[in-house]
Enzyme design. Structure first.
Site, PDB file in Angstrom:
ATOM      1  N   LYS A  48      25.861  33.498  -9.894  1.00  0.00           N
ATOM      2  CA  LYS A  48      25.080  33.452  -8.658  1.00  0.00           C
ATOM      3  C   LYS A  48      25.546  32.305  -7.789  1.00  0.00           C
ATOM      4  O   LYS A  48      25.686  31.176  -8.251  1.00  0.00           O
ATOM      5  CB  LYS A  48      23.586  33.284  -8.973  1.00  0.00           C
TER       6      LYS A  48
ATOM      7  N   ARG B 173      24.667  30.621  -3.849  1.00  0.00           N
ATOM      8  CA  ARG B 173      23.754  30.662  -2.712  1.00  0.00           C
ATOM      9  C   ARG B 173      24.279  29.747  -1.613  1.00  0.00           C
ATOM     10  O   ARG B 173      24.618  28.597  -1.854  1.00  0.00           O
ATOM     11  CB  ARG B 173      22.343  30.205  -3.117  1.00  0.00           C
TER      12      ARG B 173
ATOM     13  N   ARG C 127      12.225  21.976  -6.419  1.00  0.00           N
ATOM     14  CA  ARG C 127      13.548  22.586  -6.287  1.00  0.00           C
ATOM     15  C   ARG C 127      14.503  21.750  -5.436  1.00  0.00           C
ATOM     16  O   ARG C 127      15.721  21.902  -5.541  1.00  0.00           O
ATOM     17  CB  ARG C 127      13.434  23.983  -5.673  1.00  0.00           C
TER      18      ARG C 127
END
Length: 331
Positions: A208, A210, A103
């Site tokens: 979304k 973050r 990630r």
């Protein structure tokens, strides 16, 4: 075509259950190895049988648990791969169903590390010929990080088989990405599912954002009212992203929501978060053990799909010169 007798499979102790099932699907067994712990915390691993001139595959997911950190597992795997190379294996492939640090594939803040690239350099440094994994977070970043062969499997055939048996025939279906970054993954699955079901399948995605670990964004793009919604992601960590998207679907009238991901990491408050009634069913593969998922309510709605036969067939084809592209196409 390589001699089948030249194929060798290994796994370290932490991955032997999954690897054993891969070996069984191939009609063989895991090679013997030794793992020794020293009093100062150091360790060594080595094969206990000859690998000279053989085509060797080492199967090991890279995750952390109460016994070994993810870093410890990574180092142990690297040392074992290096030992196989030093023992004159003809080809060494690391089969890593879940690849750690995948990630962290780009800089999101000033002076950020690109950890996925550093991990790739470690595999290259011990002389590995190739790395096989499944559904990495960012396929382009994974492929660009390595200077050796990479083979990327997808859980899509497993999900297609599962949902073609469990979707209701009289209700429309939507495949939805819980964030913008997963739109391509969801679209590929949507097209494949549409072909399998031989009826239209719609698409949707959720906004979304973050920052510093805080997720925001409420916009849902697509029609979900009265539809069966398959929320598709590469992994489930805390479960917050999928729970948030599932609730948005229910708020807009979805008939049923499946939360679906390849890797069930399940960290932090995943037990509590995934117990939300908005998620009727939870579907993951078995690339990771169920380490931290203890909620009976979550287990009751959880389905784990067996990925060992898929990895076995991929290894069989790689060893014999077959096509992985055709494998993922269901051929």
């Amino acid at each position: 075509m390589p001699d089948p007798a030249s194929l060798a499979l290994f796994s370290l102790n932490a991955g032997c259950e999954f690897a054993g099932r891969v070996a069984a699907a191939l009609g063989t067994s895991l090679g013997a190895h030794e793992e020794r712990e020293f009093e100062d915390g150091e360790h060594k691993t080595r094969p206990l049988e000859s690998v000279r001139g053989r085509d060797v595959y080492v199967i090991q997911s890279l995750y952390g648990d109460a016994e070994q950190s993810v870093n410890d597992r990574l180092v142990r795997l690297l040392f074992f791969l290096g030992a196989l190379r030093d023992a004159a294996a003809a080809r060494v492939t690391a089969v890593v169903p879940y690849l750690c640090y995948a990630r962290k594939d780009r800089k999101t803040k000033s002076r950020d590390p690109v950890t996925s690239r550093y991990v790739a350099a470690l595999f290259e440094a011990v002389g590995v010929d190739g790395v096989m994994t499944m559904d990495v977070h960012n396929l382009a970043a994974f492929q660009n990080a390595f200077r050796i062969r990479t083979d990327h499997l997808e859980a899509r055939p497993l999900f297609l088989d599962h949902f073609s048996r469990h979707l209701e025939a009289d209700a429309p279906v939507v495949v939805m990405s819980p964030d913008v970054g997963g739109i391509k993954r969801a679209e590929l699955f949507r097209l494949a599912l549409e072909q399998r079901l031989e009826r239209p399948v719609e698409g949707a995605f959720m906004e979304k954002r973050r920052s510093a670990g805080v997720v925001s964004g409420r916009m849902l793009v697509g029609e979900v009212a009265d539809r069966q919604v398959i929320l598709l992601d590469d992994l489930i960590s805390s479960g917050g992203t999928l729970a948030r998207a599932a609730q948005a679907c229910i708020d807009q009238g979805a008939a049923r929501v499946w939360a679906t991901a390849t890797h069930g990491v399940f960290t932090g408050a995943a037990d509590r978060v995934l117990a939300t009634p908005a998620i009727e069913d939870l579907v993951v593969t078995d690339t990771l053990p169920l380490l931290r998922l203890e909620s009976a309510a979550v287990h009751a709605r959880l389905t784990r799909l067996d990925s060992a036969p898929l990895f076995a067939e991929a290894i069989r084809r790689m060893h014999s010169g077959g096509s992985l592209v055709r494998l993922l196409a269901g051929e």
